[in-house]
Design an enzyme around this catalytic site. Structure first.
Site, PDB file in Angstrom:
ATOM      1  N   HIS A 158       0.832  -1.198   0.000  1.00  9.37           N
ATOM      2  CA  HIS A 158       0.000   0.000   0.000  1.00  9.37           C
ATOM      3  C   HIS A 158       0.872   1.256   0.000  1.00  9.37           C
ATOM      4  O   HIS A 158       0.567   2.228  -0.703  1.00  9.37           O
ATOM      5  CB  HIS A 158      -0.930   0.007   1.210  1.00  9.37           C
ATOM      6  CG  HIS A 158      -2.189  -0.771   1.014  1.00  9.37           C
ATOM      7  ND1 HIS A 158      -2.209  -2.139   0.915  1.00  9.37           N
ATOM      8  CD2 HIS A 158      -3.484  -0.369   0.878  1.00  9.37           C
ATOM      9  CE1 HIS A 158      -3.454  -2.551   0.736  1.00  9.37           C
ATOM     10  NE2 HIS A 158      -4.252  -1.496   0.712  1.00  9.37           N
ATOM     11  N   HIS A 205       1.664  -3.440   9.245  1.00  8.04           N
ATOM     12  CA  HIS A 205       3.072  -3.394   8.852  1.00  8.04           C
ATOM     13  C   HIS A 205       3.911  -2.780   9.961  1.00  8.04           C
ATOM     14  O   HIS A 205       3.406  -2.049  10.816  1.00  8.04           O
ATOM     15  CB  HIS A 205       3.259  -2.554   7.584  1.00  8.04           C
ATOM     16  CG  HIS A 205       2.765  -3.213   6.331  1.00  8.04           C
ATOM     17  ND1 HIS A 205       3.474  -4.188   5.669  1.00  8.04           N
ATOM     18  CD2 HIS A 205       1.619  -3.029   5.627  1.00  8.04           C
ATOM     19  CE1 HIS A 205       2.794  -4.578   4.603  1.00  8.04           C
ATOM     20  NE2 HIS A 205       1.658  -3.898   4.565  1.00  8.04           N
TER      21      HIS A 205
END
Length: 243
Positions: free
Chosen positions: A114, A182
């Protein structure tokens, strides 16, 4: 070998602890809907079909110099991120095991797909500001919806768009850490990768003629609309589960 890997191990340990600290500190204060909107807006399964439909649409020929590197840059990003994830195989953070407020994803964390994707878009929007401004002026001169709905100086409007896209990219990248999807290093690496991909796509993936020919074939021979392209694209982009 153990001595050489020790600094890296310390860095990854610090990264994991600091990322968990940020997640614990801010995640409860931010609405899950915001995380979800940011995540979906940067998802390949959303961005690629929309870009493909715009590229093949006869309504936006003046935007092809911007859309063509974006389209092929998204494919390049998917390939790079997937390859790097397979090589490093870093597990995702353990404190969001059910991927709350998120769409389905793979189990690998480095780099953030992303983050790379949004910074790819931000880099290309910044590099293509003059192209977008020219396209806006052309649409305004044609007397279409731009002339009726969008007022103001084109240069200022494009400047606002560039800043807005950069803010969106930064917020989306940061949300990956706050959401627990993440680690911070994953996001930083993804952002750097995205900027590099943007520069690469802007220089070498400007395939306007190819897209124009595809659009002509679509309209003249098949009569498939932009929405049809998006629908078809959605089915075959399941490979994007490597996020």
């Amino acid at each position: 070998m153990a001595t050489r890997s020790s600094p890296l191990r310390h860095l990854l340990t610090f990264d994991a602890k600091f990322s968990h600290f940020l997640h614990s500190l801010f995640n409860s204060y931010l609405p899950a809907s915001l995380h979800l909107v940011l995540e979906l807006s940067a998802d390949f399964r959303f961005s690629f079909p929309i870009t493909l439909a715009l590229c093949l649409s006869p309504l936006s020929p003046s935007l092809i110099p911007f859309l063509s590197p974006l389209l092929f840059g998204l494919l390049l990003d998917l390939s790079f991120v997937g390859l790097i994830k397979i090589i490093f195989r870093r597990p995702r953070p353990p404190y969001n095991p059910h991927m709350s407020a998120a769409v389905s994803a793979d189990n690998y964390s480095f780099p953030s797909g992303h983050a790379s994707r949004v910074f790819l878009v931000a880099a290309l929007v910044s590099l293509s500001a003059n192209t977008i401004e020219a396209a806006l002026a052309e649409l305004r001169a044609s007397g279409g919806f731009v002339h009726q709905w969008i007022a103001g100086d084109d240069t200022k409007l494009v400047g606002i768009v560039v800043v807005a896209v950069r803010v969106w990219a930064a917020m989306t990248a940061l949300s990956r850490v706050l959401l627990g999807r993440h680690f911070l290093i994953d996001v930083l690496a993804g952002a750097c990768l995205g900027v590099f991909e943007g520069l690469l796509a802007f220089q070498f993936l400007r395939l306007e003629e190819l897209l124009r020919k595809l659009a002509e074939v679509e309209v003249n021979c098949f009569g498939i609309g932009a929405l049809g392209d998006a629908s078809l694209a959605i089915y075959w982009v399941d490979i994007s589960k490597i996020l």
